[in-house]
Enzyme design. Structure first.
Site, PDB file in Angstrom:
ATOM      1  N   ASP A  34      -0.865   1.619   5.971  1.00 22.51           N
ATOM      2  CA  ASP A  34      -0.415   2.663   5.053  1.00 22.51           C
ATOM      3  C   ASP A  34      -1.487   2.977   4.010  1.00 22.51           C
ATOM      4  O   ASP A  34      -2.022   2.080   3.362  1.00 22.51           O
ATOM      5  CB  ASP A  34       0.867   2.197   4.363  1.00 22.51           C
ATOM      6  CG  ASP A  34       1.622   3.319   3.684  1.00 22.51           C
ATOM      7  OD1 ASP A  34       0.990   4.197   3.070  1.00 22.51           O
ATOM      8  OD2 ASP A  34       2.871   3.318   3.768  1.00 22.51           O
ATOM      9  N   THR A  70       4.629   8.759   3.272  1.00 21.76           N
ATOM     10  CA  THR A  70       4.758   7.715   4.283  1.00 21.76           C
ATOM     11  C   THR A  70       5.764   8.055   5.375  1.00 21.76           C
ATOM     12  O   THR A  70       5.427   8.079   6.562  1.00 21.76           O
ATOM     13  CB  THR A  70       5.140   6.389   3.619  1.00 21.76           C
ATOM     14  OG1 THR A  70       4.072   5.988   2.751  1.00 21.76           O
ATOM     15  CG2 THR A  70       5.378   5.293   4.652  1.00 21.76           C
ATOM     16  N   ASN A  91      10.079  10.677   1.386  1.00 20.54           N
ATOM     17  CA  ASN A  91      10.275   9.225   1.456  1.00 20.54           C
ATOM     18  C   ASN A  91      11.686   8.836   1.027  1.00 20.54           C
ATOM     19  O   ASN A  91      12.242   7.849   1.514  1.00 20.54           O
ATOM     20  CB  ASN A  91       9.269   8.508   0.558  1.00 20.54           C
ATOM     21  CG  ASN A  91       7.905   8.381   1.207  1.00 20.54           C
ATOM     22  OD1 ASN A  91       7.721   8.727   2.376  1.00 20.54           O
ATOM     23  ND2 ASN A  91       6.947   7.888   0.457  1.00 20.54           N
ATOM     24  N   ASP A 194      -2.080   0.960   0.793  1.00 21.51           N
ATOM     25  CA  ASP A 194      -1.315   1.893  -0.039  1.00 21.51           C
ATOM     26  C   ASP A 194      -0.942   1.268  -1.377  1.00 21.51           C
ATOM     27  O   ASP A 194      -1.120   1.892  -2.432  1.00 21.51           O
ATOM     28  CB  ASP A 194      -0.057   2.338   0.709  1.00 21.51           C
ATOM     29  CG  ASP A 194       0.745   3.368  -0.066  1.00 21.51           C
ATOM     30  OD1 ASP A 194       0.277   4.518  -0.170  1.00 21.51           O
ATOM     31  OD2 ASP A 194       1.832   3.035  -0.577  1.00 21.51           O
ATOM     32  N   HIS A 198      -2.137   2.629  -5.077  1.00 22.10           N
ATOM     33  CA  HIS A 198      -1.257   3.098  -6.144  1.00 22.10           C
ATOM     34  C   HIS A 198      -1.491   2.318  -7.437  1.00 22.10           C
ATOM     35  O   HIS A 198      -1.640   2.899  -8.508  1.00 22.10           O
ATOM     36  CB  HIS A 198       0.208   2.940  -5.733  1.00 22.10           C
ATOM     37  CG  HIS A 198       0.700   3.975  -4.781  1.00 22.10           C
ATOM     38  ND1 HIS A 198       0.671   5.325  -5.054  1.00 22.10           N
ATOM     39  CD2 HIS A 198       1.270   3.861  -3.546  1.00 22.10           C
ATOM     40  CE1 HIS A 198       1.186   6.005  -4.045  1.00 22.10           C
ATOM     41  NE2 HIS A 198       1.546   5.132  -3.110  1.00 22.10           N
ATOM     42  N   ASP A 241      -1.095   6.987   7.612  1.00 19.83           N
ATOM     43  CA  ASP A 241      -0.192   8.101   7.338  1.00 19.83           C
ATOM     44  C   ASP A 241      -0.750   9.120   6.359  1.00 19.83           C
ATOM     45  O   ASP A 241      -0.360  10.287   6.392  1.00 19.83           O
ATOM     46  CB  ASP A 241       1.152   7.573   6.826  1.00 19.83           C
ATOM     47  CG  ASP A 241       0.988   6.570   5.682  1.00 19.83           C
ATOM     48  OD1 ASP A 241      -0.150   6.180   5.378  1.00 19.83           O
ATOM     49  OD2 ASP A 241       2.026   6.171   5.111  1.00 19.83           O
ATOM     50  N   HIS A 242      -1.624   8.704   5.477  1.00 15.67           N
ATOM     51  CA  HIS A 242      -2.174   9.590   4.461  1.00 15.67           C
ATOM     52  C   HIS A 242      -3.304   8.870   3.754  1.00 15.67           C
ATOM     53  O   HIS A 242      -3.527   7.679   3.960  1.00 15.67           O
ATOM     54  CB  HIS A 242      -1.093  10.000   3.442  1.00 15.67           C
ATOM     55  CG  HIS A 242      -0.399   8.826   2.817  1.00 15.67           C
ATOM     56  ND1 HIS A 242      -1.003   7.976   1.906  1.00 15.67           N
ATOM     57  CD2 HIS A 242       0.857   8.329   2.980  1.00 15.67           C
ATOM     58  CE1 HIS A 242      -0.169   7.027   1.547  1.00 15.67           C
ATOM     59  NE2 HIS A 242       0.970   7.207   2.188  1.00 15.67           N
ATOM     60  N   HIS A 347      -0.654  10.078  -3.552  1.00 16.92           N
ATOM     61  CA  HIS A 347      -0.798  11.018  -2.433  1.00 16.92           C
ATOM     62  C   HIS A 347       0.335  12.022  -2.551  1.00 16.92           C
ATOM     63  O   HIS A 347       0.933  12.158  -3.618  1.00 16.92           O
ATOM     64  CB  HIS A 347      -0.767  10.256  -1.103  1.00 16.92           C
ATOM     65  CG  HIS A 347       0.347   9.271  -1.001  1.00 16.92           C
ATOM     66  ND1 HIS A 347       1.597   9.590  -0.525  1.00 16.92           N
ATOM     67  CD2 HIS A 347       0.410   7.948  -1.356  1.00 16.92           C
ATOM     68  CE1 HIS A 347       2.376   8.523  -0.556  1.00 16.92           C
ATOM     69  NE2 HIS A 347       1.683   7.497  -1.063  1.00 16.92           N
TER      70      HIS A 347
END
Length: 433
Positions: A34, A70, A91, A194, A198, A241-242, A347
């Protein structure tokens, strides 16, 4: 001559039998890390990821769907459908009528959010005789028209995502499903990088440490594949995913507080505006134009009426999305009435930004070696996976033509058609009295 024909038919039958068995033994492992931005391995020493470039396939980058979140992005990968088609539009599970908002981790087990009439790859493969499993993968814990994935391991809320020992244990678990129980498709999800993106931001040294941990995990995976005797049968796709970008904050910028530009309590009946770069609103009856005009005056964002969004977003036909969609400029977090945002990275921004692009690696007996692919949209991964599993895909928005150059000649390991062609050719040369 009759004996020759009989021997030829017997040999061909054995070969076809072996081919069919090989087809039934197709094995594919899909791994998602992720938030792995496309360039995260370029400022870190990653010998195992570098070796994959030599031993397999690398795409320069892939573009996730709008939305760069996600759940929507993972469901595009596993269904091959744009977000407006599969309708996992956030999400969070939400209901604009009741103002229900279910947090992300809880949404993962709510079948009503995922079961939208679009079958994911697990279900399509199972309906064609294959065994599938999901380990932490978004969407894997839902039921689809009452049908569940053969085996599911769900991630518990609050569970730590960065334990390297557990990462390796998870690999051993899913590889044992292949080697000991003959599973055909397993999806495996990791919540990093991920979380660190963050919490710390994409440029923080801790992010680089996590990328090195991922690299060691890839090395462990390759060793474990050999140990489980899967080298000649297991194909592996590694993606995400991103991406991730740095959140712009005071004193460098004025952060966005949308209630400064319109009275949300008066004009909106539903909103999600505290979730990275993407927000949605349902105006009160008769107030859609007033909401649109007010938000159009706000800086550092773009507001859309849902049905007037660019077709390239593949969002406008969604029934679930509220009428007003807001997308912040890169790095500007959306806030509704006050700023409670602590993340250093995020994101949810427009997928054309390079910071939102992500990775694609693949290796195994079906893939070429030392092959660099041009960028492509993540929606095209689905038909590639169907090709690897030799199953008929469900309706999808991808195209195998985008990815088939990655595959060795024929794209599969089975030889059934070749055997029959050879058999017919030989029979044509024989004359039986």
């Amino acid at each position: 001559m009759r004996l020759q024909v009989l021997l030829l038919l017997t040999a061909a039958g054995c070969a076809v039998g072996r081919s069919l068995r090989k087809s039934a033994d197709k094995k594919l492992l899909l791994i998602s890390f992720d938030g792995f931005r496309w360039d995260y391995d370029q400022d870190v020493d990653t010998p195992n990821l570098d070796q994959l470039v030599v031993d397999g396939v690398k795409a320069k980058y892939i573009t996730p769907p709008m939305l760069t979140m996600t759940s929507p992005s993972h469901f595009t990968t596993i269904t091959g459908r744009w977000v407006e088609d599969h309708e996992v539009v956030h999400n969070m599970m939400f209901n604009t009528t009741t103002n229900l908002k279910v947090p992300h981790k809880q949404t993962l087990s709510r079948s009503e959010w995922w079961d939208t009439g679009v079958p994911p790859l697990w279900i399509t493969a199972q309906n064609q005789g294959l065994k599938t499993a999901s380990f932490f993968f978004p969407g894997g814990g839902a039921n689809y028209s009452g049908q569940s994935v053969n085996r599911v391991v769900m991630e518990e809320a609050g569970f730590p995502d960065d334990n390297e020992t557990e990462w390796q244990q998870n690999i051993d678990t899913v590889l044992s499903w292949f080697s000991q129980e003959n599973f055909n498709l397993v999806t495996l999800y990791y919540g990093e990088p991920d979380n660190v993106g963050h919490a710390k931001g994409p440029d923080h040294p801790r992010r680089k440490e996590i990328i090195q941990q991922i690299d060691r995990t890839i090395g462990y995976l390759r060793t474990a594949i050999h140990r489980h005797q899967l080298t000649d049968s297991l194909d592996v796709i590694i993606t995400s995913d991103h991406g991730m970008t740095t959140v712009k904050k005071r004193p460098l910028v004025d952060e966005i507080v949308l209630n400064k530009y319109l009275n949300l309590l008066k004009l909106a009946s539903f909103e999600i505006l505290d979730y990275g770069g993407f927000g949605v609103l349902t105006p009160r009856p008769g107030m859609e134009q007033e909401v649109f005009d007010a938000l159009s005056m706000a800086p550092n964002l773009t507001v859309y009426k849902k049905h007037e969004m660019p077709a390239s977003f593949h969002l406008g036909r969604s029934e679930r999305l509220p009428p007003i969609v807001v997308i912040a400029d890169l790095g500007f977090n959306l806030n509704s009435r006050f700023i409670v945002y602590v993340n250093k990275g995020d994101h949810g921004f427009h997928n054309h930004h390079m910071d939102m692009k992500t990775i694609f690696r693949a290796f195994g007996p079906s893939f070429k070696q030392n092959f660099l692919s041009e960028p492509f949209d993540s929606v095209h991964i689905y038909p590639l996976m169907c090709k690897l599993l030799q199953i008929q895909p469900a309706p999808h928005n991808g195209s195998l033509s985008v990815t088939e150059d990655m595959l060795r000649s024929g794209g599969t390991r089975g030889t059934g058609p070749t055997v029959w062609i050879l058999l017919l050719s030989l029979l044509s040369r024989l004359t039986v009295p």
